[in-house]
Scaffold this active site. Sequence first.
Site, mmCIF file in Angstrom:
data_model
loop_
_atom_site.group_PDB
_atom_site.id
_atom_site.type_symbol
_atom_site.label_atom_id
_atom_site.label_comp_id
_atom_site.label_asym_id
_atom_site.label_seq_id
_atom_site.Cartn_x
_atom_site.Cartn_y
_atom_site.Cartn_z
ATOM 1 C CD GLU A 124 61.088 45.504 51.109
ATOM 2 O OE1 GLU A 124 61.542 46.658 51.097
ATOM 3 O OE2 GLU A 124 60.048 45.183 50.526
ATOM 4 C CG HIS A 175 56.793 44.947 47.639
ATOM 5 N ND1 HIS A 175 55.739 45.288 48.459
ATOM 6 C CD2 HIS A 175 57.848 45.699 48.029
ATOM 7 C CE1 HIS A 175 56.150 46.215 49.303
ATOM 8 N NE2 HIS A 175 57.418 46.485 49.065
ATOM 9 C CB SER A 198 60.616 51.959 58.445
ATOM 10 O OG SER A 198 59.214 51.739 58.391
ATOM 11 N N GLY A 204 56.633 50.656 55.872
ATOM 12 C CA GLY A 204 55.741 51.804 55.986
ATOM 13 C C GLY A 204 55.242 52.069 57.396
ATOM 14 C CD GLU A 207 53.450 47.845 49.830
ATOM 15 O OE1 GLU A 207 53.667 48.273 48.683
ATOM 16 O OE2 GLU A 207 53.980 48.333 50.852
ATOM 17 C CE LYS A 227 56.409 50.602 49.236
ATOM 18 N NZ LYS A 227 56.066 50.154 50.570
ATOM 19 C CG ASN A 282 58.844 49.871 45.902
ATOM 20 O OD1 ASN A 282 58.176 50.206 44.920
ATOM 21 N ND2 ASN A 282 58.423 48.971 46.783
HETATM 22 P P1 PGA Z 1 59.089 51.755 53.273
HETATM 23 O O1 PGA Z 1 58.824 50.667 52.114
HETATM 24 O O2 PGA Z 1 60.515 52.223 53.108
HETATM 25 O O3 PGA Z 1 58.093 52.857 53.001
HETATM 26 O O4 PGA Z 1 58.890 51.066 54.564
HETATM 27 C C1 PGA Z 1 59.795 49.720 51.760
HETATM 28 C C2 PGA Z 1 59.290 48.781 50.703
HETATM 29 O O5 PGA Z 1 58.111 48.402 50.763
HETATM 30 O O6 PGA Z 1 60.018 48.402 49.777
#
Ligand code: PGA
Length: 252
Positions: A165, A95, A209, A171, A97, A11, A9
């Site tokens: 998640e 997601h 992460s 992140g 976000e 982003k 992903n």
């Molecule tokens: P990350 O993001 O691996 O940077 O924590 C995962 C995600 O949001 O799908």
Amino acid sequence: MRKPMMAANWKMNKTSEEALQFARDFLRMSPPVSEVDVVIFPPFTAIYPLSRALDKTGVHLGAQNMYYETCGAFTGEISGGMLAAEGVTYVIIGHSERRHILGESDAVIAKKIQAALESGLTPVLCVGETLQEREAGDAAAVVVRQLKAALWGLGGDLPLVVAYEPVWAIGTGKTASDADAQEMAALIRNELASITTAAERTRILYGGSVKPDNVAMFLQARDIDGALVGGASLDPHAFYRLSMAAKSQASI
Ligand code: PGA
């Protein structure tokens, strides 16, 4: 046997030129596309060039979002049909976000899941609790509510991937423990069994992460079939290592 999935992903990262450079570097390493469903979710602007670059390579193309209408006066939105026409086969829906920064509700997410399925796309539905919800002991209830709301009115043999998640792990460099991640994945599979006949075949991913150095502990969990990776997926070498970790898990 569920085929493992390793999902990148990206982003809001990478221009189309940077995406093409990633594809060249990644493909040169011969990723394990027959043993693992390797999927890249670039920003919309890189979908067209990547659909050419990934054609017949076995690497799948995904989108990070879509709108639930098919066409019309929806400035700035993109439909499932438009994505499918470019060779996209997976779409991330819900997601964290989008839920927390863009204000997407469970009701909108449900419409998007429905529209994705109607467009022939496989939704990768994201669910997960915030830190506050976990500390209050509500993690399981939140995830079950998100799952039920997103799949409301659906049933039968659903083509679906679910990504667990935890919001506090995205992140941040913090991850769920392997035991907590497995517990939530098992809960999700159990809940899916009351919704779809495909529950046993549905891939459940862990996200938050994930890095080449910690992915194995998640992949070993009985109900976890892969990972949805943000930050670490931006580097072709790291994403290759992640894909190879999923391959070694597949052969166990
Ligand atoms: P990350 O993001 O691996 O940077 O924590 C995962 C995600 O949001 O799908």
